[in-house]
Design a protein around this motif. Structure first.
Motif, mmCIF file in Angstrom:
data_model
loop_
_atom_site.group_PDB
_atom_site.id
_atom_site.type_symbol
_atom_site.label_atom_id
_atom_site.label_comp_id
_atom_site.label_asym_id
_atom_site.label_seq_id
_atom_site.Cartn_x
_atom_site.Cartn_y
_atom_site.Cartn_z
ATOM 1 N N ALA A 52 0.958 -1.218 -0.119
ATOM 2 C CA ALA A 52 0.067 -0.179 -0.097
ATOM 3 C C ALA A 52 1.006 1.260 -0.205
ATOM 4 O O ALA A 52 1.853 1.361 1.043
ATOM 5 C CB ALA A 52 -0.785 0.038 1.227
ATOM 6 N N ALA A 53 1.139 2.070 -1.087
ATOM 7 C CA ALA A 53 1.825 3.002 -1.250
ATOM 8 C C ALA A 53 0.994 4.564 -1.124
ATOM 9 O O ALA A 53 0.310 4.654 -2.215
ATOM 10 C CB ALA A 53 2.758 3.021 -2.561
ATOM 11 N N SER A 54 1.488 5.270 -0.274
ATOM 12 C CA SER A 54 0.782 6.397 -0.380
ATOM 13 C C SER A 54 1.828 7.627 0.134
ATOM 14 O O SER A 54 2.815 7.265 0.244
ATOM 15 C CB SER A 54 -0.144 6.549 0.939
ATOM 16 O OG SER A 54 0.160 6.407 2.146
ATOM 17 N N GLU A 55 1.386 8.830 0.192
ATOM 18 C CA GLU A 55 2.350 9.961 0.418
ATOM 19 C C GLU A 55 2.946 9.667 1.815
ATOM 20 O O GLU A 55 4.149 9.911 2.265
ATOM 21 C CB GLU A 55 1.660 11.169 0.613
ATOM 22 C CG GLU A 55 0.795 11.616 -0.576
ATOM 23 C CD GLU A 55 1.517 12.515 -1.403
ATOM 24 O OE1 GLU A 55 1.687 13.658 -0.985
ATOM 25 O OE2 GLU A 55 1.928 11.994 -2.462
ATOM 26 N N GLY A 56 2.123 8.947 2.903
ATOM 27 C CA GLY A 56 2.696 8.656 4.103
ATOM 28 C C GLY A 56 3.679 7.449 3.879
ATOM 29 O O GLY A 56 4.328 7.465 5.318
ATOM 30 N N GLN A 116 3.265 -3.211 3.746
ATOM 31 C CA GLN A 116 2.366 -4.486 3.315
ATOM 32 C C GLN A 116 1.145 -4.475 3.647
ATOM 33 O O GLN A 116 0.903 -4.386 5.070
ATOM 34 C CB GLN A 116 3.388 -5.511 3.316
ATOM 35 C CG GLN A 116 4.839 -5.309 3.195
ATOM 36 C CD GLN A 116 5.295 -4.367 2.404
ATOM 37 O OE1 GLN A 116 4.719 -4.206 1.157
ATOM 38 N NE2 GLN A 116 6.400 -3.697 2.447
ATOM 39 N N ALA A 117 0.323 -5.009 2.918
ATOM 40 C CA ALA A 117 -1.161 -4.623 3.216
ATOM 41 C C ALA A 117 -1.732 -6.169 2.428
ATOM 42 O O ALA A 117 -1.069 -7.071 1.759
ATOM 43 C CB ALA A 117 -1.953 -3.838 2.579
ATOM 44 N N VAL A 118 -2.994 -6.594 3.017
ATOM 45 C CA VAL A 118 -3.386 -7.730 2.598
ATOM 46 C C VAL A 118 -4.834 -7.813 2.157
ATOM 47 O O VAL A 118 -5.459 -6.737 2.428
ATOM 48 C CB VAL A 118 -3.528 -8.936 3.858
ATOM 49 C CG1 VAL A 118 -4.618 -9.767 3.670
ATOM 50 C CG2 VAL A 118 -2.373 -9.483 4.407
ATOM 51 N N TYR A 161 -8.216 -5.964 3.291
ATOM 52 C CA TYR A 161 -8.162 -6.358 4.975
ATOM 53 C C TYR A 161 -7.644 -5.128 5.571
ATOM 54 O O TYR A 161 -7.746 -4.537 6.357
ATOM 55 C CB TYR A 161 -7.400 -7.531 4.969
ATOM 56 C CG TYR A 161 -6.911 -7.852 6.510
ATOM 57 C CD1 TYR A 161 -8.040 -8.169 7.163
ATOM 58 C CD2 TYR A 161 -6.044 -7.358 7.249
ATOM 59 C CE1 TYR A 161 -7.835 -8.606 8.580
ATOM 60 C CE2 TYR A 161 -5.587 -7.660 8.488
ATOM 61 C CZ TYR A 161 -6.612 -8.158 9.168
ATOM 62 O OH TYR A 161 -6.281 -8.489 10.501
ATOM 63 N N GLY A 162 -6.383 -4.682 4.900
ATOM 64 C CA GLY A 162 -5.625 -3.598 5.395
ATOM 65 C C GLY A 162 -4.176 -3.640 5.586
ATOM 66 O O GLY A 162 -3.608 -4.902 5.427
ATOM 67 N N VAL A 163 -3.568 -2.616 6.049
ATOM 68 C CA VAL A 163 -2.113 -2.953 6.428
ATOM 69 C C VAL A 163 -1.737 -3.928 7.533
ATOM 70 O O VAL A 163 -2.338 -4.022 8.437
ATOM 71 C CB VAL A 163 -1.373 -1.552 6.594
ATOM 72 C CG1 VAL A 163 0.006 -1.641 7.112
ATOM 73 C CG2 VAL A 163 -1.495 -0.544 5.446
ATOM 74 N N VAL A 164 -0.917 -4.666 7.439
ATOM 75 C CA VAL A 164 -0.220 -5.680 8.163
ATOM 76 C C VAL A 164 1.094 -5.566 8.819
ATOM 77 O O VAL A 164 1.373 -6.326 9.517
ATOM 78 C CB VAL A 164 -0.595 -7.297 7.837
ATOM 79 C CG1 VAL A 164 -1.914 -7.618 7.534
ATOM 80 C CG2 VAL A 164 0.239 -7.321 6.383
ATOM 81 N N LEU A 165 2.064 -4.958 8.002
ATOM 82 C CA LEU A 165 3.293 -4.662 8.328
ATOM 83 C C LEU A 165 3.890 -3.383 7.754
ATOM 84 O O LEU A 165 3.889 -3.020 6.642
ATOM 85 C CB LEU A 165 4.072 -5.838 7.465
ATOM 86 C CG LEU A 165 5.698 -5.815 7.824
ATOM 87 C CD1 LEU A 165 5.847 -5.764 9.177
ATOM 88 C CD2 LEU A 165 6.536 -7.048 7.010
#
Ligand code: FRU
Length: 460
Positions: free
Chosen positions: A106-110, A114-116, A129-133
């Motif tokens: 998951a790549a953002s300005e922030g 790693q996401a699922v 699901y969202g970010v996991v790592l």
């Protein structure tokens, strides 16, 4: 107006429309090969990164499907992998059935984390699901996950640090740091898209670097070494492909054998290539094995047509031997063996129509060295487009060099010396407008056999 017309490949995957880069989420599942890919669903340049999706049962004919994972206001969907969570370790499966689980960046300005996402319909529709790592860093990406003993292992990079980080998990959701690998080997460019897999008793760490490849720009290398469940130690490394156009290759999950697909391109000029409804194609799927610690790559597709012999025992001299024109009416595989030689053998693939003059490609074999040259292109304004790439042929293949050359619209992929060398190069040209000639200089050489196989795909 003269302009380079992009030629649509016949047997290489290219999306119907819009930009594509890395292969993602390669998995063989329920008898189907899935190819997801970095994709801009809205334009022919990089951006709005999402996962496109295509499937195939033979790795030749691909059917493109709806975008599988779409960027949203939170993040773009960068590269990653998919595993089949057969025993539902993640608990994400419906009614206890094992889902497919994607791990992506998951790549953002922030930053990058790693996401699922998961799918319970075999890969067609996905739920985030969202970010996991998350390490709180800006270049942490490209998770490749595999099953190891009774848990999961993730290989990922801190791209700017030129470092690979390994993690482990029981459920694909909570990850524990195992070790780091690198910087080691080529460190001129950033590190991207790592993959770690066993072949026999050895382990191979494949990696993409941008820039720093000897042919100029981005390219791939591999380390051969040992993985003990915690860390990877490298014994040697080499470039994975010696041509200019092979990047971000990763292997399939769900197969016993190792099959890799790479992006047939180079970041240095990927945006300067001719515009078409689509932009970018994949290289041919390759089966990977090891021989004496060296990666052996062979085409992982089986052409539907039989091969035919077009020449036998041709004594090559200064006068050109020209491939019969009817053999270049479609995409072709050309197999030949060049025996002897005191001579320099030169193969030329060039345009026959001036208004479509495409860059000529020369392959020269001389004193144990293979040299690939791509001329400049009048329509491409990038000084790194003309290429000279060279590689030494292993000693045992020098007296009788076998060449397995796949000529498609827009590209040539060469497998040489029984798969111990590969050279991938974009040519941009349509095969039908080209001519292929071979000659020898400074002596004679013997071409023992030339075979041609027509390459068809019902999908193009
Ligand atoms: C490699 C790469 C990856 C990244 C993706 C973004 O080509 O830069 O590191 O995840 O492309 O599209």
């Amino acid at each position: 107006d003269l302009a380079r017309v992009a030629a649509r490949p016949k047997i290489h995957f290219a999306p119907q429309r819009n930009w594509m880069n890395d292969p993602n989420g390669l998995i063989f599942h329920d008898g189907v090969y899935h190819l997801f890919f970095q994709h801009n669903p809205e334009g022919t340049a990089w951006g709005n990164m999402s996962w496109g999706h295509a499937t195939s049962t033979d790795l030749i004919d691909w059917t493109e499907h709806a975008v599988a994972l779409r960027y949203d206001s939170d993040a773009q969907i960068f590269s990653g992998s998919i595993v089949s969570d057969d025993t539902n370790t993640s608990g994400l499966g419906t009614d206890g059935r094992g889902p497919l689980v994607a791990l992506y960046t998951a790549a953002s300005e922030g930053g990058q984390a790693q996401a699922v996402a998961w799918s319970d319909d075999g890969g067609t529709t996905w739920t985030k699901y969202g970010v996991v790592l998350d390490r709180g860093t800006s270049d942490f990406r490209d998770p490749k996950v595999f099953r190891y003993e009774n848990h999961w292992v993730m290989v990922t990079v801190e791209a700017a640090d030129r470092q690979i980080h390994l993690y482990r998990s029981d459920d694909l959701l909570r990850w524990e740091h195992l070790s780091a690998f690198g910087p080691q080997g080529p460190t001129e460019g950033i590190w991207e898209c790592p993959d770690l897999f066993p072949i026999g008793d050895d382990w191979v760490m494949a990696l993409s670097v941008n820039p720093g490849h000897p042919a100029g720009g981005s390219g791939m290398l591999y380390f051969v070494g040992h993985f003990d469940g915690t860390s990877f130690a490298a014994q040697r490394w080499d470039w994975l492909d010696h041509g200019p156009d092979y990047y971000a290759g990763v292997t399939f999950s769900g197969l016993d054998e190792r099959v890799m697909i790479g992006w047939l391109n180079n970041w240095i000029y990927a945006h300067d290539l001719p515009d078409a409804p689509w932009q970018g194609s994949m290289a041919l799927p390759r089966a990977l094995t090891l021989r004496d610690g060296r990666l052996i790559q062979t085409p992982a597709i089986v052409p539907t047509e039989a091969s035919r012999q077009v020449a036998r025992d041709v004594a090559l001299g200064a006068e050109e031997w020209v491939l019969p024109a009817d053999a270049l009416q479609t995409a072709v595989r050309l197999q030949m063996t060049i025996a002897s030689t005191a001579a320099t053998v030169a193969l030329t693939l060039e345009s026959v129509e001036e208004d479509q003059a495409a860059p000529s490609v020369h392959l020269t074999y001389s004193e144990g060295e293979l040299l690939l040259e791509r001329a400049s292109d009048a329509f491409i304004d990038n000084e790194l487009f003309p290429v000279t790439a060279s590689v030494l042929v292993p000693e045992e293949h020098r007296d009788a060099l076998d060449l397995d050359i796949w000529i498609d619209a827009g590209s040539v992929e060469i497998f040489a010396a029984a798969g111990s060398l590969t050279l991938s190069v974009l040519t941009l040209a349509d095969y039908r407008r080209r001519r292929l000639a071979i000659c020898a200089r400074g002596g004679e050489a013997l071409m023992t056999e030339v075979r041609v196989t027509e390459l068809r795909s019902s999908a193009h």
